[in-house]
Design an enzyme around this catalytic site. Sequence first.
Site, PDB file in Angstrom:
ATOM      1  CG  HIS A 253      71.447  86.916  88.884  1.00 42.07           C
ATOM      2  ND1 HIS A 253      70.135  86.512  88.839  1.00 42.07           N
ATOM      3  CD2 HIS A 253      71.529  87.829  89.888  1.00 42.07           C
ATOM      4  CE1 HIS A 253      69.448  87.134  89.777  1.00 42.07           C
ATOM      5  NE2 HIS A 253      70.280  87.943  90.420  1.00 42.07           N
ATOM      6  CG  ASP A 390      69.107  62.694 115.211  1.00 46.22           C
ATOM      7  OD1 ASP A 390      69.788  61.646 115.266  1.00 46.22           O
ATOM      8  OD2 ASP A 390      69.575  63.788 114.829  1.00 46.22           O
ATOM      9  N   GLY A 422      75.273  70.632 102.431  1.00 44.19           N
ATOM     10  CA  GLY A 422      76.338  70.901 103.386  1.00 44.19           C
ATOM     11  C   GLY A 422      76.338  72.330 103.890  1.00 44.19           C
ATOM     12  CG  LEU A 425      74.001  71.424 110.572  1.00 42.71           C
ATOM     13  CD1 LEU A 425      74.849  70.279 111.093  1.00 42.71           C
ATOM     14  CD2 LEU A 425      72.942  71.804 111.598  1.00 42.71           C
TER      15      LEU A 425
END
Length: 461
Positions: A253, A390, A422, A425
Site C-alpha cells: 500500500h 513448447d 520473474g 513459476l
Amino acid sequence: MRLPKITSLYGRIFAIFWFTMCLVILAVLALPHFDPRKPRDIPPPYYDRMVEIRDRAERAFAAEQSIEPVLHQLEGWSHRGGDNRLRLFITDLDGNVITTDRRPDFSYKALRNFVTTIDNPQSPQQRLYGRTMISGPLPVRLARGNYFLYVGTRWSEPPHFLIQLFDHPFRLLLAVMFVSTPLLLWLAWALSQPARRLEKAAQRVAHGVFEIDPELEKGTSEFRQAGASFNQMVEAVNMMISRQQRLLSDISHELRSPLTRLRMAQALAKRKLGDSPDLTRIDTEAQRLEQMIGKLLELSSMQVDSHLKREAQPLSSLCDGLLGDSQFEAEQMGKVLSVSNVPECLIVCHPELLMSALENVIRNAIHYGKHQIQVSLEAKADTLFIKVEDDGEGVPDDELDSIFRPFYRVSTARDRSSGGTGLGLAITENAIRQHQGAVRAARSSLGGLLVEITLPLQVTL
C-alpha cells in the site's frame, strides 16, 4: 528417585512389566493347589467311598484268623465289583506294606513312598504317582488285628493345564507370551497413536498447513507435552506468517501510493510535453513495478490461507475453462495449443490457487513458444501427471532447477525484456507444493521447455 506415574510412558511400561511378572508368580504359587502330585485332602465323595469299602471289608473278614487269606480275597474284590481301576493295600500300624506278591509292582513302590509322607494318620490324604492315585490311610480291623487301608485308583483325567505348562518350559514360555501379548499390543498402540498423530501434524506443516490439532495433547504425559509444544510452535509460525503478510500488505500500500502519484505526474508531463521515449520508458517501468507488487501480494497470500479453502472438484470442471481460454489466446498469437483428453477424476484442492498455478505455466509456454504448445493430462493410480511443452528456445540445462526461484531470470530470450516479473513459476511451485505435489523442468522433445506437474488425487470416478 520419584515413583513413576501411570499417566507417563515410563510408568505404563513399568506397570505392564510388573503386571506380567505378577501373573507368572501367581501361576507358580497356584500350582500346588491344583497339582495332584502334591499331597492334599481327599474330596468328600471319594472319602465316603473309601469308608464304605473299609466297612464292607471289616464285615466280610471279621471272622478270619490270618491276614494272608484276607489279602488274597481283597485282590479279587475289584474284579468282582467290575471296577478294574481299584486296588486295595494294607499296612501295619508302623507303615510296613503287607503283601503276598514277591515282586511288588510300581503301585507298591509308590505306596511305600506315600506312607513316608504321611505326618498324621488321622488325616487321610491322596497323591498322584504317575497314573495311580493313592489315598489313605483309613484305620481298619481285619483278622482280629488293627491295620491301615490304602486305596489305589487308575487316574484317567488329563494332566492339569498348569502341570503341562511347568512340565514343559517351552509351553510355559508360550503361555507367558500369550498372556503378555495383549498388554504389549495395547502398550504399542498407546505409543504409536500419539506418535502417528504427531507425524501427520508434522507432515501437514511440511506442506504448508499450519493448523492446531487438539488430539496431539492426548495420551501419556510425554506425548501430551510434546503435542502442546508442537501446537505452540504452530501458533508461533502462524503469528509470524501473519505478521509477514501484514508487513507485505502495508509495504504494498505504501508503495502503490507514490507509484500512483508517479504515474499521474507522468501523464501530466505527457499532456504538456507530448510523447517522448523517456516518458514512455517511465510509464513502462511503472506498470512493471505495479505488476510486480501485485504478484508479490499473490505469492504472500497463498502462503498463509490456501489451506483454508480445500474442496473436492472434478478435474474437468477445473480445466475446461482454462484450457479453452488458453487455446483461444494461442490462436490469436498465431500458435497451436494441443490438449489431451482430461481424465475423469476428483482432486482435493484450492481451486483458484491451483488454476492460477496451471495458468502461469500454460501462458508462459504460449508466450515463449514459437509455433506449437502441447498440454497433456494423465491419471495413473492415485496421481495426476500434467505436462506442458513448447518449441521455444528453452532454458539452459544448468538453470532448469533455478527457474522456480522468485525473481530469477535466465540468460536467453526469457529475460526482463519480455515484460515478466520473474514470479510466475515461483507462484506455481509454491501452489503445487501446498497441494502436496511436485513440479520440475526439463528440456522438451519439441525443443523448448517442459514443465511436469504431479498431484495426488482424491478418488477415481
